[in-house]
Design an enzyme around this catalytic site. Structure first.
Site, PDB file in Angstrom:
ATOM      1  N   GLU A 181     122.191  96.313  72.026  1.00 55.94           N
ATOM      2  CA  GLU A 181     122.077  97.660  71.562  1.00 55.94           C
ATOM      3  C   GLU A 181     122.394  98.819  72.470  1.00 55.94           C
ATOM      4  OE1 GLU A 181     117.749  99.437  71.035  1.00 55.94           O
ATOM      5  OE2 GLU A 181     117.635  97.204  70.928  1.00 55.94           O
ATOM      6  N   HIS A 210     122.575  95.635  66.164  1.00 52.20           N
ATOM      7  CA  HIS A 210     121.491  96.618  66.004  1.00 52.20           C
ATOM      8  C   HIS A 210     121.653  97.662  64.813  1.00 52.20           C
ATOM      9  CE1 HIS A 210     119.038 100.256  67.618  1.00 52.20           C
ATOM     10  NE2 HIS A 210     118.192  99.116  67.557  1.00 52.20           N
TER      11      HIS A 210
END
Length: 388
Positions: free
Chosen positions: A266, A316
């Protein structure tokens, strides 16, 4: 068809006190993002999202200024369906023409962070336009969807050792989830405190529910290895971001030290960073954020790298509606995807920013089949929370 207008806003939505949580990012009082609208000369509107800050809060003034005053003017007059050339033009900057001629990247010095966040917002909006202009959902243009609905896991889990079991159990009941994720790491202090919370969580949810943990990159290598030892018997589905993204060799060391799959990504931007994760054997599961990694285009390339290395792919998606819906389409089209992140913290950037109801039923979330990304922005709500 040509791009007529590019407009971005810093959208800041307050979170009611009762629904706020505290983590290593501090007390989360607002949900912030850069929301982008691109309009074509024939009236088609595409929506995108860019992220440059930790968690769901942060300052987006600089990113919005970059989009409106640097990126936007370069896009006006271009065909919005030239998605890949536009991506490379933004990434390579003044050397874009040379890079195209030579057939390899020649990126500008500022090739990460805010620059790629801006590229991400533009890319997501262009795919939305492409789908709407073709009368097709984006997943169709990406090659088709493998499922009409995909499993989702409940993402949250900040409560203390005495309350984490009850918190995660409430998640399971909320949407019929069969997997939950909780936060660990610096928010707790020493690894044994996080380990105690994990044990309490597992005892409450039982042995058959997938349990994931996320340290947000806050452990040292030594503490991450210690944590894995302490929870080695808890059957964790994955350990997310054990150490900072800049320490890929350290992450590989953590991965080699235990029996828990490592998830990461992420905090990474572009396929080049994920290539390094794969080559260094640092992660088992790739988690690019479409609003930060380079948009839908780059997320698909990252998914291809995951597939090539026989790794898995779970983006994410703690984000606003444009990023979340982009992730749904990418997961639908990627052979390496297997699960969708669904935030159980307060997320008005999904639920209040769009007209549609976004929900999980029996642990599954439907893949949109409307043209484009498949959502309708509430422009009245957007304008009410736009900064400046």
């Amino acid at each position: 068809m040509r791009i007529k207008e590019v407009k971005a806003w810093w959208v800041r939505i307050p979170i009611e006190t009762a629904r706020q949580h505290r983590s290593d990012f501090g007390q989360v009082r607002t949900f912030d993002a850069a929301i982008l609208r691109i309009t074509t000369d024939d009236g088609i509107v595409g929506w995108g999202e860019g992220k440059n800050a930790a968690g769901s809060a942060g300052n987006y003034g600089a990113l919005v200024h970059m989009i409106n005053h640097e990126i936007g003017p370069m896009l006006v007059g271009r065909d919005p369906r030239d998605i890949m050339p536009i991506w490379e033009m933004q990434y390579n900057g003044t050397r874009a023409e040379s890079a195209a001629d030579q057939g390899h990247a020649m990126p500008q010095i500022a090739r990460r962070g805010m620059s790629v966040a801006a590229i991400s917002a533009v890319d997501i909006a262009l795919w939305d336009i492409f789908g709407k202009s073709a009368g097709q959902p984006v997943w169709r243009l990406l090659g088709g969807r493998k499922k009409e609905a995909m499993p989702a896991y409940a993402s949250g889990g900040w409560a203390s050792v005495d309350e984490i079991g009850e918190q995660l159990t409430s998640y399971l009941k909320a949407g019929g989830f069969t997997g939950v994720k909780m936060r660990v790491g610096a928010m707790d202090g020493p690894p044994h405190i996080s380990a105690a919370r994990v044990r309490a969580a597992r005892e409450a949810i039982g042995p058959d529910v997938d349990l994931m943990v996320d340290a947000h990159g806050t452990y040292t290598v030594a503490d991450a290895k210690r944590f894995i030892q302490l929870v080695s018997d808890q059957n964790l589905a994955w350990f997310e971001e054990p150490v900072i993204a800049d320490d890929k060799t350290g992450m590989a060391e953590v991965r080699a030290a235990g029996n828990v799959p490592i998830a990461a990504g992420e905090s990474e931007a572009t396929r080049f960073a994920f290539r390094d994760l794969a080559v260094l054997r640092s992660a088992d599961i790739f988690q690019p954020d479409p609003a930060f990694c380079g948009g839908i285009s780059e997320a698909m390339r990252i998914g291809t790298i995951a597939s090539a290395f026989n790794l898995r792919f779970a983006p994410h998606l703690w984000a606003g509606a444009p990023c979340f819906f982009a992730g749904l389409h990418v997961c639908a089209a990627s052979p390496a995807s297997f699960v969708i992140e669904y935030s159980l913290g307060a997320n008005p950037m999904i639920h209040d920013l769009v007209e549609e109801k976004v929900e999980v039923k029996d642990g599954m979330i439907a893949i949109p089949d409307r043209p484009g990304l498949g959502f309708t922005i509430s422009e009245r709500f957007l304008e009410a929370h736009a900064q400046g």
